[in-house]
Design an enzyme around this catalytic site. Sequence first.
Site, PDB file in Angstrom:
ATOM      1  CB  ALA A  63     -25.783  60.349 -44.162  1.00 32.48           C
ATOM      2  N   GLY A 102     -21.278  63.136 -45.447  1.00 32.07           N
ATOM      3  CA  GLY A 102     -21.822  63.137 -46.804  1.00 32.07           C
ATOM      4  C   GLY A 102     -21.919  64.528 -47.392  1.00 32.07           C
ATOM      5  CD  GLU A 105     -18.567  60.777 -47.985  1.00 30.74           C
ATOM      6  OE1 GLU A 105     -19.649  60.777 -47.356  1.00 30.74           O
ATOM      7  OE2 GLU A 105     -17.942  59.735 -48.227  1.00 30.74           O
ATOM      8  CD  GLU A 125     -18.380  60.374 -42.783  1.00 24.83           C
ATOM      9  OE1 GLU A 125     -17.373  60.918 -42.293  1.00 24.83           O
ATOM     10  OE2 GLU A 125     -18.877  60.726 -43.870  1.00 24.83           O
TER      11      GLU A 125
HETATM   12  N1  T1G Z   1     -28.496  63.746 -39.178  1.00 21.02           N
HETATM   13  C1  T1G Z   1     -29.658  64.023 -38.535  1.00 21.02           C
HETATM   14  N2  T1G Z   1     -29.776  64.975 -37.580  1.00 21.02           N
HETATM   15  C2  T1G Z   1     -28.673  65.665 -37.256  1.00 21.02           C
HETATM   16  C3  T1G Z   1     -27.429  65.423 -37.883  1.00 21.02           C
HETATM   17  C4  T1G Z   1     -27.373  64.428 -38.889  1.00 21.02           C
HETATM   18  N3  T1G Z   1     -26.243  64.169 -39.555  1.00 21.02           N
HETATM   19  N4  T1G Z   1     -26.521  66.289 -37.341  1.00 21.02           N
HETATM   20  C5  T1G Z   1     -27.183  67.016 -36.413  1.00 21.02           C
HETATM   21  N5  T1G Z   1     -28.468  66.649 -36.371  1.00 21.02           N
HETATM   22  C6  T1G Z   1     -29.519  67.241 -35.528  1.00 21.02           C
HETATM   23  C7  T1G Z   1     -29.244  67.022 -34.052  1.00 21.02           C
HETATM   24  O1  T1G Z   1     -29.752  65.755 -33.639  1.00 21.02           O
HETATM   25  C8  T1G Z   1     -30.013  68.184 -33.451  1.00 21.02           C
HETATM   26  O2  T1G Z   1     -31.388  67.823 -33.522  1.00 21.02           O
HETATM   27  C9  T1G Z   1     -29.824  69.307 -34.471  1.00 21.02           C
HETATM   28  O3  T1G Z   1     -29.465  68.643 -35.702  1.00 21.02           O
HETATM   29  C10 T1G Z   1     -28.727  70.277 -34.095  1.00 21.02           C
HETATM   30  O4  T1G Z   1     -27.551  69.473 -33.841  1.00 21.02           O
HETATM   31  C11 T1G Z   1     -22.579  58.840 -46.172  1.00 21.02           C
HETATM   32  C12 T1G Z   1     -22.719  57.983 -43.642  1.00 21.02           C
HETATM   33  C13 T1G Z   1     -23.629  69.535 -37.398  1.00 21.02           C
HETATM   34  C14 T1G Z   1     -21.701  70.090 -35.884  1.00 21.02           C
HETATM   35  O5  T1G Z   1     -21.623  63.048 -37.992  1.00 21.02           O
HETATM   36  O6  T1G Z   1     -21.619  67.037 -35.577  1.00 21.02           O
HETATM   37  O7  T1G Z   1     -22.557  61.451 -43.527  1.00 21.02           O
HETATM   38  O8  T1G Z   1     -31.865  67.924 -31.041  1.00 21.02           O
HETATM   39  O9  T1G Z   1     -27.416  70.031 -31.393  1.00 21.02           O
HETATM   40  O10 T1G Z   1     -24.094  71.647 -31.619  1.00 21.02           O
HETATM   41  O11 T1G Z   1     -20.361  59.120 -45.538  1.00 21.02           O
HETATM   42  O12 T1G Z   1     -24.834  68.263 -35.085  1.00 21.02           O
HETATM   43  O13 T1G Z   1     -32.352  69.894 -32.538  1.00 21.02           O
HETATM   44  O14 T1G Z   1     -33.721  67.802 -32.747  1.00 21.02           O
HETATM   45  O15 T1G Z   1     -25.489  68.887 -32.595  1.00 21.02           O
HETATM   46  O16 T1G Z   1     -24.636  73.234 -33.585  1.00 21.02           O
HETATM   47  C15 T1G Z   1     -21.856  62.510 -40.654  1.00 21.02           C
HETATM   48  C16 T1G Z   1     -23.174  65.116 -36.863  1.00 21.02           C
HETATM   49  C17 T1G Z   1     -23.085  61.667 -40.715  1.00 21.02           C
HETATM   50  C18 T1G Z   1     -22.398  65.287 -38.169  1.00 21.02           C
HETATM   51  C19 T1G Z   1     -24.011  70.871 -35.358  1.00 21.02           C
HETATM   52  N6  T1G Z   1     -22.164  63.787 -40.036  1.00 21.02           N
HETATM   53  N7  T1G Z   1     -23.646  66.383 -36.380  1.00 21.02           N
HETATM   54  O17 T1G Z   1     -23.739  70.928 -33.983  1.00 21.02           O
HETATM   55  O18 T1G Z   1     -26.082  71.311 -33.104  1.00 21.02           O
HETATM   56  S1  T1G Z   1     -22.742  60.080 -41.381  1.00 21.02           S
HETATM   57  C20 T1G Z   1     -22.032  63.938 -38.712  1.00 21.02           C
HETATM   58  C21 T1G Z   1     -22.807  67.235 -35.720  1.00 21.02           C
HETATM   59  C22 T1G Z   1     -22.408  60.366 -43.023  1.00 21.02           C
HETATM   60  C23 T1G Z   1     -21.672  59.545 -45.221  1.00 21.02           C
HETATM   61  C24 T1G Z   1     -21.893  59.189 -43.793  1.00 21.02           C
HETATM   62  C25 T1G Z   1     -23.447  68.470 -35.158  1.00 21.02           C
HETATM   63  C26 T1G Z   1     -23.188  69.744 -35.979  1.00 21.02           C
HETATM   64  P1  T1G Z   1     -32.407  68.404 -32.397  1.00 21.02           P
HETATM   65  P2  T1G Z   1     -26.599  69.875 -32.625  1.00 21.02           P
HETATM   66  P3  T1G Z   1     -24.600  71.855 -33.009  1.00 21.02           P
END
Ligand code: T1G
Length: 697
Positions: A63, A102, A105, A125
């Site tokens: 998400a 997501g 999912e 999450e």
């Molecule tokens: N949403 C928005 N921005 C995101 C994002 C996300 N989920 N993930 C990363 N970014 C942005 C981050 O801020 C950065 O921005 C750029 O992408 C590169 O990220 C319904 C509710 C994917 C492994 O928890 O683990 O789904 O600084 O520097 O080291 O059940 O990002 O460039 O402007 O980290 O290569 C669940 C979180 C969400 C994944 C990549 N997903 N992200 O790592 O790059 S909750 C997560 C990561 C959800 C559902 C629920 C990592 C990455 P900027 P980065 P990276």
Amino acid sequence: MSEVVTYSREGAIGVITVNYPPVNALGHAVRSGLLAAVEQGQADGEAQVLLLVCEGRTFMAGADIREFGKPMQEPGLPQVIDAFENCRKPVVAAIHGTALGGGLETALGCHYRIALTSAKVGLPEVKLGLLPGAGGTQRLPRLTGAQKALEMITTGDFVAAPQALELGIVDALDDGKDAKAAGLAFAQSIADEGKPVRRVRDLTDKVEADKGSAIFDQFRAGLQKKARGLFSPFKCVDAVEAAFNLPFDDGMTRERELFMECMESPQRAGLIHAFFSEREVSKVPGLAADTPVRDVKSVGIIGAGTMGGGIAMNFANVGIPVTIVEVQQEALDRGLAIIRRNYENSAKKGRVTQAQVEERMALIKTSLSYDDFKDVDLVIEAVFENMAIKKEIFAKLDEVCKPGAILASNTSTLDIDEIASATKRPEDVVGMHFFSPANVMKLLENVRGSKTSDEVKATVMAVAKTIKKVGVLVGNCHGFVGNRMLHKRGAEAMALVNEGATPQQVDKVLTDLGYPMGQFAMSDLAGIDVGYRIREERRKAGEDVEASWMDKLAEQGRLGQKTQAGVYKYEDGSRAPVVDPAVDQIIADFRTEQGITPREISDQEILERCMYVMINEGAKILEEGIADRALDIDVVWIYGYGFPAYRGGPMFWADQVGLDTILSAVKKYHDSIGGEQWQPSALLDKLVNEGKAFGDL
Ligand code: T1G
């Protein structure tokens, strides 16, 4: 059709393509586009099978976290996933990069999944204080069973594609690099074989096998220690358990209820603040993103002690050759032996292979001569905290090192400008403050001197990323950001015991707040003599430093874990602190000697005096520009001192406590205790008067 999701057809395959950089997060535009695209695919008579792929670096990474806390815009993700799952044509997801949250999912709502062998999947999450809120807790267990689903969902750990295949999360792998090509071929095979729609929600064998299992309570018991203080891991177990107790739709309802409980918890706010702050700190205000960065292909380190050895490992771990210089061969031999022991321990735990141990050891050279630094790109000095010694070293480095080499000090408190003054290249001098153990702690506090060039600042921030540290660029003052605040907390903690509290009472207030260890257990770990020497040096410099019961410990040789006794005692080689009645006597004698009548001190007073003195100092650090943003201070404390990420860092926590509450307490202690540490910060005063918070800066 939206710009971020397109539908096209290739032969008999309807292709749904997401293109929403940087990580194809499932923001509103993507969700709307997906819904429209799957309806288009459903209606496309030429399409026998649908394929969901993503452009760019990764399949959907979850998400869009930036939307959290804002009103949710329809369609919600569960609705989108239902549309994929109820499509009357088989839908294939082709995964590359990291299919997370997501994103995974959504793939589980498809009927088949293929992944590049290099891909990873996960439901992280829980690391954001949440739980999978779009069916992950109900669909994943139907593929993997309870044990693996609980492991993945309560840890948030990623699973590599080959293991995902074994677990039944994906149906096929492709060794190539082109997810779309792999997806098209796999979808075509589904069409050729006439494979049916296969909804994960209809799978029952794994659910039947684990129904009524004791595993859920076993996981809850295990989380008591592993997830101390956390909220959402326990909700994850409740949600997964619902997959085994309720029909699918009821399980989805239960998941949604539990998800909303997590969404509303302050821990979700803290963890998401920590997530974005960890990334924001690498964008240094006032330092252009395109500032040139120097190559760092070889590193010199002065000092083969605990810090020097740990620092060396960080570079060897990423393939950068390191030369360690010491004044005596036995110090080098000892240091190298410690490095090898650290690597061997990691190999025993399966974190590295024996081959990697040998590769890394081969990258670490030792020498007794500075001449071996003449070609290195970066030298990091990691010797004793004594300014005269450091200046002598930097003067020698200035002579030996090539032009453009960066000269860094690992000093934890001393003046970078004064160190730089020993060289003719102050623009190349910088602080790189690692935290012990340097090969483990993620924080690298980069300290800019007044003459440090932008190129050097940008380079040491890039080095932080290269060695997998979280780099924070801070200004030059005594203790920089972290230790300057820590010293205030330490002084208050010592004074509280002078006045009547016990060390263990103070420590428990801090561990109850979520720190991994209290002030005095940490002093025992670092060594009581460290603080003692700093106080003695300040007394020699004429400062009025209050006498302390901890000086008595040092003078009696109770230096902490290294002498099996300090504030606590350590029995049978254990590192677990045990309260020692002898220390109570030392404290009582000290109070008598100082004419102090001990008083009962409340936990609330301990919390206020240890934490609010830090917040007040943090506000002064911001006023002085030593830290650019409150989030820099939060990151320093989360990654350097174990401040609980679920509280977002000290400044985020202060906003949640309320700055007006904190300011009135600071004023109360200023009146009753006095001292510069309780002089209210002008910034704190201003924010409270304006009804603002640190987060508004
Ligand atoms: N949403 C928005 N921005 C995101 C994002 C996300 N989920 N993930 C990363 N970014 C942005 C981050 O801020 C950065 O921005 C750029 O992408 C590169 O990220 C319904 C509710 C994917 C492994 O928890 O683990 O789904 O600084 O520097 O080291 O059940 O990002 O460039 O402007 O980290 O290569 C669940 C979180 C969400 C994944 C990549 N997903 N992200 O790592 O790059 S909750 C997560 C990561 C959800 C559902 C629920 C990592 C990455 P900027 P980065 P990276």
